[in-house]
Design a protein around this motif. Structure first.
Motif, mmCIF file in Angstrom:
data_model
loop_
_atom_site.group_PDB
_atom_site.id
_atom_site.type_symbol
_atom_site.label_atom_id
_atom_site.label_comp_id
_atom_site.label_asym_id
_atom_site.label_seq_id
_atom_site.Cartn_x
_atom_site.Cartn_y
_atom_site.Cartn_z
ATOM 1 N N ASP A 126 12.627 -21.351 83.327
ATOM 2 C CA ASP A 126 12.867 -21.233 81.884
ATOM 3 C C ASP A 126 11.580 -21.629 81.171
ATOM 4 O OD1 ASP A 126 15.417 -20.776 82.743
ATOM 5 O OD2 ASP A 126 16.224 -22.705 82.073
ATOM 6 N N LEU A 127 11.074 -20.749 80.266
ATOM 7 C CA LEU A 127 9.854 -21.022 79.518
ATOM 8 C C LEU A 127 10.184 -21.555 78.127
ATOM 9 C CD1 LEU A 127 7.653 -17.891 80.375
ATOM 10 C CD2 LEU A 127 7.647 -20.135 81.478
ATOM 11 N N SER A 128 9.328 -22.416 77.634
ATOM 12 C CA SER A 128 9.506 -22.940 76.275
ATOM 13 C C SER A 128 8.936 -21.987 75.225
ATOM 14 C CB SER A 128 8.836 -24.312 76.148
ATOM 15 O OG SER A 128 7.431 -24.188 76.392
ATOM 16 N N GLU A 129 8.057 -21.061 75.651
ATOM 17 C CA GLU A 129 7.443 -20.113 74.736
ATOM 18 C C GLU A 129 7.052 -18.875 75.523
ATOM 19 O OE1 GLU A 129 2.789 -21.352 74.781
ATOM 20 O OE2 GLU A 129 4.139 -22.729 73.684
ATOM 21 N N PRO A 130 6.873 -17.738 74.847
ATOM 22 C CA PRO A 130 6.451 -16.534 75.567
ATOM 23 C C PRO A 130 5.097 -16.753 76.227
ATOM 24 C CG PRO A 130 7.216 -15.979 73.359
ATOM 25 C CD PRO A 130 7.097 -17.470 73.393
ATOM 26 N N ALA A 131 4.951 -16.174 77.438
ATOM 27 C CA ALA A 131 3.690 -16.343 78.154
ATOM 28 C C ALA A 131 3.580 -15.306 79.255
ATOM 29 C CB ALA A 131 3.583 -17.744 78.737
ATOM 30 N N SER A 132 2.348 -14.969 79.615
ATOM 31 C CA SER A 132 2.079 -14.119 80.772
ATOM 32 C C SER A 132 1.906 -15.031 81.983
ATOM 33 C CB SER A 132 0.826 -13.274 80.542
ATOM 34 O OG SER A 132 1.022 -12.374 79.481
ATOM 35 N N VAL A 133 2.792 -14.880 82.964
ATOM 36 C CA VAL A 133 2.793 -15.815 84.094
ATOM 37 C C VAL A 133 2.883 -15.063 85.418
ATOM 38 C CG1 VAL A 133 3.874 -17.665 82.753
ATOM 39 C CG2 VAL A 133 5.300 -16.047 84.005
ATOM 40 N N THR A 134 2.459 -15.768 86.456
ATOM 41 C CA THR A 134 2.679 -15.350 87.845
ATOM 42 C C THR A 134 3.591 -16.385 88.479
ATOM 43 O OG1 THR A 134 0.540 -14.242 88.010
ATOM 44 C CG2 THR A 134 1.595 -14.937 90.074
ATOM 45 N N PHE A 135 4.655 -15.892 89.113
ATOM 46 C CA PHE A 135 5.660 -16.786 89.710
ATOM 47 C C PHE A 135 5.686 -16.528 91.212
ATOM 48 C CE2 PHE A 135 10.286 -17.406 90.802
ATOM 49 C CZ PHE A 135 10.235 -18.785 90.811
ATOM 50 N N SER A 136 5.512 -17.608 92.004
ATOM 51 C CA SER A 136 5.412 -17.465 93.455
ATOM 52 C C SER A 136 6.220 -18.538 94.173
ATOM 53 C CB SER A 136 3.946 -17.575 93.905
ATOM 54 O OG SER A 136 3.137 -16.654 93.220
ATOM 55 N N ILE A 137 6.478 -18.240 95.448
ATOM 56 C CA ILE A 137 7.037 -19.228 96.375
ATOM 57 C C ILE A 137 5.896 -19.690 97.264
ATOM 58 C CG2 ILE A 137 8.761 -19.699 98.154
ATOM 59 C CD1 ILE A 137 10.005 -18.978 95.491
ATOM 60 N N VAL A 138 5.737 -21.012 97.388
ATOM 61 C CA VAL A 138 4.646 -21.556 98.199
ATOM 62 C C VAL A 138 5.220 -22.453 99.291
ATOM 63 C CG1 VAL A 138 3.007 -21.431 96.287
ATOM 64 C CG2 VAL A 138 4.336 -23.523 96.634
ATOM 65 N N ASP A 139 4.481 -22.577 100.381
ATOM 66 C CA ASP A 139 4.948 -23.416 101.483
ATOM 67 C C ASP A 139 4.557 -24.867 101.243
ATOM 68 O OD1 ASP A 139 2.259 -23.666 102.148
ATOM 69 O OD2 ASP A 139 2.348 -22.209 103.777
ATOM 70 N N SER A 140 4.842 -25.721 102.216
ATOM 71 C CA SER A 140 4.626 -27.157 102.053
ATOM 72 C C SER A 140 3.151 -27.519 101.903
ATOM 73 C CB SER A 140 5.219 -27.915 103.244
ATOM 74 O OG SER A 140 4.618 -27.473 104.458
ATOM 75 N N GLU A 141 2.239 -26.626 102.293
ATOM 76 C CA GLU A 141 0.816 -26.874 102.157
ATOM 77 C C GLU A 141 0.237 -26.213 100.918
ATOM 78 O OE1 GLU A 141 -1.000 -25.619 105.756
ATOM 79 O OE2 GLU A 141 -0.054 -27.195 106.974
ATOM 80 N N GLY A 142 1.095 -25.622 100.098
ATOM 81 C CA GLY A 142 0.638 -25.005 98.861
ATOM 82 C C GLY A 142 0.187 -23.569 98.995
ATOM 83 N N ASN A 143 0.387 -22.971 100.167
ATOM 84 C CA ASN A 143 -0.007 -21.583 100.369
ATOM 85 C C ASN A 143 1.071 -20.643 99.850
ATOM 86 O OD1 ASN A 143 -2.408 -22.323 101.856
ATOM 87 N ND2 ASN A 143 -1.043 -22.810 103.582
ATOM 88 N N GLU A 144 0.637 -19.629 99.098
ATOM 89 C CA GLU A 144 1.601 -18.669 98.554
ATOM 90 C C GLU A 144 2.143 -17.794 99.676
ATOM 91 O OE1 GLU A 144 1.271 -16.213 94.625
ATOM 92 O OE2 GLU A 144 0.467 -14.963 96.264
#
Length: 604
Positions: free
Chosen positions: A60-78
């Motif tokens: 949920d965003l508080s304001e409109p925005a251009s974003v990239t949404f990803s799932i990452v593993d425990s080491e932060g790798n997408e």
């Protein structure tokens, strides 16, 4: 404060504090872009079984925005990019379905994953604290207990409920399955649901059609339980299909309506034989009679399980049957009674010793000793108890085929004998080998203690005479301790008397007399009886000399009598020999040969 160094340090600290304040405020304003991350359920198992294969993820965003949404593993790798630089509205829930796979469509490894938002125009990265766990490992379920382990369905005043407990994931309604294990491969006879406390209750019922149940028949029953973990993985306890290997003691149930348990040794006249009716206490009547004779010698009634039968002092040696009845339930137990000689003429004459194969009876008796849901025999379980009823409340295995015809024929012919069992011989009770001119094993002796096997061989070498009316005997040893038989050996190629034999089944054929130095077939037909099972003699012990032989083929004797040391060992060569002694068989040669065998044993 007047020194330059102190003033310089103070100023540096003030600048650092102000900078930290602005950084904190900046972070707060950045985090406010994402009001919250969503992941439901938090545990998934993308294994394709249709249960929790995917999760609903989003933000949920508080304001409109251009974003990239990803799932990452425990080491932060997408591992999976779900939204790639798209403009999303504020004050709106943005939800997506993640199937547990990466950008290449490959299922990700089990582990903990998080979500990440990247706002590229401001170079801002926001990682979720919310975790998403991928778990495709089936949970381990352990069936802990099934109590009671013995029930009598429809017994007056008795509950047939069995309470089952398991260890594993808690479900609102775990599925229990009831498997009947006797009489073939395990098969499902009932399903029911348990509760969230990992408990299920079986009420002694089996399915009898759509939406219908019936009381469970007598038999052995094992259970399995199915439940899912929080990721939706399905587990089975102890296994998907129960087996003797996977079942634990105390997790099976025997349904038994009526049973009778008694002694396997020799009961002397004038004593009292102790027996027990089960599995629950009830009123019953009992009667004592001789095998093959309907005349009742003792009778009475009792209330309760354990009772005694007085053995009259006037009884002749032989097998006596104790029959009990409770309503429409019946059970029987054979007693080996040592009493008076069969005829007055036999009082002072040597009598062959008849040995009943009680160890074989219990070794083949399919009764579940350890309550794992599977019947125990020596070949399958490696150990059995000797103080247990015979399955089905009937006679011992092979009794009617091998023992009963021979014993009733001996009585009809008035041939004298003493009587014992292999259990009694192993325990040193009752008549002994050394006092008998000859020994007749009335049926198949699959197992004997090693010490007893050695005694038999020594008995024969020292001039004793041994006759066997069974097959495949004297090849296996077993340990007997108290009321337990265990550690059966594998069958040896040679018997305790050194003869190598092999049992085979054929079409119906007679025994053809080959040699007859003992005169057992003298003046009889060349062809004796008709049989389908033969124990072929392949080789005798070193120094043994064949005396009388007969077989289906001239070079393959089955009926064999041979000289061993100073004694004689004789085998009839077929387990169907006793069948030819039945009055209904109308056999002429087999009864005459058996009479001559008895005379041979009695001469010593």
């Amino acid at each position: 404060m007047t020194r330059p160094l102190v003033r310089w340090v103070f100023a540096l600290l003030a600048v650092a504090t102000i900078a930290a304040f602005f950084v904190t405020q900046q972070l707060k304003s950045e985090a406010a872009l994402v009001l919250r991350f969503a992941a439901l359920p938090a545990y998934v198992s993308p294994n394709g079984d249709g249960v929790r294969d995917s999760a609903e993820v989003g933000f949920d965003l508080s304001e409109p925005a251009s974003v990239t949404f990803s799932i990452v593993d425990s080491e932060g790798n997408e591992v999976r990019r779900i939204v790639d630089g798209e403009r999303k509205a504020g004050d709106t829930k943005h939800r997506f379905r993640w199937d547990g796979r990466d950008d290449e469509g490959v299922r990700v490894p089990d582990g903990v994953y998080r979500m990440r938002i990247v706002r590229r125009d401001e170079s801002r990265v926001i990682n979720s604290t919310k975790k998403l766990t991928v778990d495709t490992v089936a949970p381990r379920l352990t069936l802990v207990s099934a109590r009671p382990s013995l029930i009598a369905v429809n017994a007056p005043g008795q509950s047939a409920e069995v309470r089952l407990r398991y260890r594993g994931p808690s479900n609102e309604a775990p599925v229990f399955r009831v498997w009947r294990t006797d009489g073939g491969e395990p098969r499902i006879v009932r399903r029911f649901r348990g509760n969230e406390n990992r408990v299920g209750v079986w009420r002694g019922e089996v399915s009898a059609g759509p939406d219908a149940v019936a009381p469970a028949p007598d038999g052995d029953y094992a259970f399995t339980v199915t439940a899912r973990d929080r990721a939706g993985n399905e587990g089975f306890g102890p296994s998907e299909i129960p087996s003797r290997r996977s079942a634990r003691p105390g997790t099976g149930v025997t349904v038994r309506s009526f049973s009778l348990d008694g002694p396997l040794g020799v009961v002397p006249v004038g004593s009292r034989a102790e027996l027990q009716v089960g599995p629950v206490d009830r009123s019953f009547d009992y009667a004592l009679s001789r095998l093959g004779d309907p005349k009742v010698l003792r009778s009475g009634g009792r209330v309760g399980g354990r009772f005694e039968v007085g053995i009259p002092k006037s009884l002749r040696t032989g097998i006596y049957m104790v029959r009990v009845r409770a309503g429409d339930q019946r059970a029987v137990w054979p007693l080996a009674v040592a009493g008076l000689p069969q005829t007055k003429r036999a009082i002072d004459r040597p009598r062959p010793l008849v040995v009943l194969p009680a160890l074989t009876w219990q070794g083949l008796n399919p009764v579940d000793d350890n309550a794992d849901g599977f019947a125990d025999t020596l070949p399958t379980a490696g150990a059995v108890r000797l103080d247990r009823p015979f399955a089905g409340a009937g006679l011992p295995p092979r009794f009617e085929a091998e023992i009963s015809p021979l014993m009733r024929w001996l009585d009809r012919e008035g041939l004298a004998y003493d009587l014992t069992t292999d259990v009694a011989l192993a325990r040193g009770e009752g008549p002994a080998l050394g006092n008998a001119p000859g020994v007749a094993f009335a049926g198949t002796e699959l197992w004997l203690p090693e010490r007893l096997l050695r005694r038999l061989r020594a008995y024969a070498r020292d001039g004793g005479r041994v006759a066997s009316f069974g097959v495949d005997s004297f090849k296996r040893s077993v340990r007997v301790s108290g009321e337990r038989a265990s550690d059966p050996s594998r069958p040896r190629r040679r018997t305790a008397f050194g003869e190598a034999t092999e049992v085979e089944s054929t079409s119906l054929a007679p025994l053809e007399v080959l040699t007859d130095e003992l005169g057992l077939f003298e003046e009889l037909s060349t062809f004796i009886g008709e049989f389908t099972v033969f124990e072929i003699s392949q080789d005798l012990a070193e120094g043994a000399r064949p005396l009388t032989t007969a077989g289906r083929e001239s070079d393959r004797p089955a009926f064999v009598a041979f000289e061993l040391g100073d004694g004689i060992v004789l085998r009839t060569g077929t387990p169907q020999w006793a069948r030819e002694l039945e009055e209904s068989a109308l056999s002429l040669e087999v009864p005459q040969v058996t009479t001559r065998i008895w005379r041979l044993l009695a001469r010593g």
